[in-house]
Write an enzyme that holds these catalytic residues in place. Structure first.
Site, PDB file in Angstrom:
ATOM      1  N   ASN A  93       0.879  -1.181   0.000  1.00 24.43           N
ATOM      2  CA  ASN A  93       0.000   0.000   0.000  1.00 24.43           C
ATOM      3  C   ASN A  93       0.911   1.225   0.000  1.00 24.43           C
ATOM      4  O   ASN A  93       1.467   1.581   1.032  1.00 24.43           O
ATOM      5  CB  ASN A  93      -0.886  -0.023   1.254  1.00 24.43           C
ATOM      6  CG  ASN A  93      -1.729   1.230   1.375  1.00 24.43           C
ATOM      7  OD1 ASN A  93      -1.835   2.014   0.428  1.00 24.43           O
ATOM      8  ND2 ASN A  93      -2.338   1.428   2.535  1.00 24.43           N
ATOM      9  N   LYS A 133       0.080   4.186  -0.258  1.00 23.37           N
ATOM     10  CA  LYS A 133      -0.603   5.368   0.294  1.00 23.37           C
ATOM     11  C   LYS A 133      -0.358   6.569  -0.633  1.00 23.37           C
ATOM     12  O   LYS A 133      -0.209   6.374  -1.839  1.00 23.37           O
ATOM     13  CB  LYS A 133      -0.147   5.646   1.727  1.00 23.37           C
ATOM     14  CG  LYS A 133      -0.165   4.402   2.610  1.00 23.37           C
ATOM     15  CD  LYS A 133      -0.097   4.738   4.060  1.00 23.37           C
ATOM     16  CE  LYS A 133       0.093   3.455   4.853  1.00 23.37           C
ATOM     17  NZ  LYS A 133      -0.232   3.602   6.251  1.00 23.37           N
ATOM     18  N   HIS A 158      -9.727   0.984   4.453  1.00 24.42           N
ATOM     19  CA  HIS A 158      -8.489   1.191   5.216  1.00 24.42           C
ATOM     20  C   HIS A 158      -8.793   2.119   6.393  1.00 24.42           C
ATOM     21  O   HIS A 158      -9.604   3.041   6.274  1.00 24.42           O
ATOM     22  CB  HIS A 158      -7.414   1.797   4.300  1.00 24.42           C
ATOM     23  CG  HIS A 158      -6.053   1.783   4.926  1.00 24.42           C
ATOM     24  ND1 HIS A 158      -5.674   2.706   5.873  1.00 24.42           N
ATOM     25  CD2 HIS A 158      -5.004   0.947   4.754  1.00 24.42           C
ATOM     26  CE1 HIS A 158      -4.425   2.437   6.258  1.00 24.42           C
ATOM     27  NE2 HIS A 158      -4.002   1.364   5.602  1.00 24.42           N
ATOM     28  N   GLU A 179      -7.295   4.542   7.556  1.00 31.20           N
ATOM     29  CA  GLU A 179      -7.078   5.975   7.279  1.00 31.20           C
ATOM     30  C   GLU A 179      -8.296   6.567   6.568  1.00 31.20           C
ATOM     31  O   GLU A 179      -8.610   7.744   6.744  1.00 31.20           O
ATOM     32  CB  GLU A 179      -5.785   6.162   6.463  1.00 31.20           C
ATOM     33  CG  GLU A 179      -4.561   5.913   7.341  1.00 31.20           C
ATOM     34  CD  GLU A 179      -3.321   5.444   6.608  1.00 31.20           C
ATOM     35  OE1 GLU A 179      -3.286   5.507   5.362  1.00 31.20           O
ATOM     36  OE2 GLU A 179      -2.378   4.997   7.288  1.00 31.20           O
ATOM     37  N   GLU A 192      -5.876  -5.222  10.288  1.00 31.04           N
ATOM     38  CA  GLU A 192      -4.880  -4.180  10.528  1.00 31.04           C
ATOM     39  C   GLU A 192      -5.214  -3.447  11.816  1.00 31.04           C
ATOM     40  O   GLU A 192      -6.031  -2.517  11.809  1.00 31.04           O
ATOM     41  CB  GLU A 192      -4.877  -3.177   9.372  1.00 31.04           C
ATOM     42  CG  GLU A 192      -4.520  -3.756   8.026  1.00 31.04           C
ATOM     43  CD  GLU A 192      -3.873  -2.727   7.129  1.00 31.04           C
ATOM     44  OE1 GLU A 192      -2.769  -2.990   6.649  1.00 31.04           O
ATOM     45  OE2 GLU A 192      -4.461  -1.651   6.933  1.00 31.04           O
ATOM     46  N   GLY A 238       1.865   2.061  10.706  1.00 34.85           N
ATOM     47  CA  GLY A 238       2.799   3.178  10.574  1.00 34.85           C
ATOM     48  C   GLY A 238       3.460   3.581  11.880  1.00 34.85           C
ATOM     49  O   GLY A 238       4.101   4.620  11.963  1.00 34.85           O
ATOM     50  N   SER A 252       2.862  -2.394  10.366  1.00 37.52           N
ATOM     51  CA  SER A 252       4.314  -2.411  10.608  1.00 37.52           C
ATOM     52  C   SER A 252       4.951  -3.761  10.314  1.00 37.52           C
ATOM     53  O   SER A 252       5.927  -4.149  10.968  1.00 37.52           O
ATOM     54  CB  SER A 252       4.630  -1.947  12.038  1.00 37.52           C
ATOM     55  OG  SER A 252       4.170  -0.614  12.228  1.00 37.52           O
TER      56      SER A 252
END
Ligand code: PEP
Length: 247
Positions: free
Chosen positions: A9, A11, A94, A96, A165, A171, A209
């Site tokens: 990904n 991003k 996701h 985010e 996730e 991250g 991560s």
């Protein structure tokens, strides 16, 4: 045994020159991997990365899809448009997007539906925040998120990919331990099993991560069928190491 899937990904990272260098390095190193590999790139670069990946083991992926089919939805990208560019996988839900764009479980379910209708495999992300984990709500949260997708897409649920996730691991450099990840994956596996006779073919990815150092141990867990990789997918040697660990 089903093939594992390693999906990068990117991003909102990249640029024409950087993408070319990254994909050339991946092409040079990937060979014929034991797992399936996808690069989920920003929409403006789909055409470029499609060309760069042609004839290699690298599949094209997107990071989001509109809930709408077409029409007056400025800024949106439809599933049919993604298919036009040869997209095989599309991340939906996701954290985010849930966090910064207000995506609800219902929105995510419709996005998965749009992708499936276009012949694109949705990578459905679920995961709890740190506060939810500490309050003991992990199981309720991930099951609720997945239930919405199953409810709307039950007839073709075996065509999806699920990515667990934990939000607190994305991250942050804090990875779930293999045991923590496996525990949640086993719950999700049971939920999918109850929804479909063909659930065994659904890949359950871990994301948060994952890197070259921890990939082998995570991928050795019985219910971890691959990884969704953010930061480490932008560094060719790291991403190639993770691909090599997925066998
Ligand atoms: C992600 O964005 O899906 C992700 C897992 O990011 P990272 O690997 O950087 O934690």
């Amino acid at each position: 045994m089903k093939k594992k899937l390693i999906a990068g990904n990117w991003k909102m990272n990249g640029g024409l020159a950087a993408n070319e260098a990254l994909v050339q390095a991946l092409r040079a190193g990937v060979g014929a991997p034991a797992c399936a590999v996808a690069l989920c790139v920003p929409a403006p670069y789909l055409a470029q990365v499609r060309e760069l990946c042609a004839g290699s083991a690298l599949n094209l992926g997107a990071q989001d899809v509109s809930v709408h089919e077409q029409g007056a939805y400025t800024g949106e990208v439809s599933a049919a448009m993604l298919r036009d560019f040869g997209v095989r996988y599309c991340i939906v839900g996701h954290s985010e997007r849930r966090q910064y764009h207000g995506e609800t479980d219902a929105t995510v379910a419709v996005k998965a539906q749009r992708a499936l209708a276009a012949g694109i495999t949705p990578i459905v992300c679920v995961g709890e925040t740190l506060a939810e984990r500490e309050a003991g709500h992990t199981e309720d949260v991930v099951k609720r998120q997945l239930a919405a997708v199953i409810h709307l897409n039950g007839h073709c649920i075996s065509e999806i990919v699920v990515a667990y996730e934990p939000v607190w691991a994305i991250g942050t450099g804090k990875t779930a331990t293999p045991a923590q990840a496996q525990t949640v994956h086993a719950l999700l596996r049971a939920q999918l099993h109850a929804a479909s006779e063909k659930s065994d073919r659904i890949a359950l990815l871990y994301g948060g991560s994952m890197n070259a150092a921890n990939a082998s141990e995570l991928l050795a867990q019985p219910d971890i069928d691959g990884g969704l990789i953010g930061g480490a997918s932008l560094k060719a040697p790291d991403f190639l190491s993770i691909i090599a660990a997925a066998r």
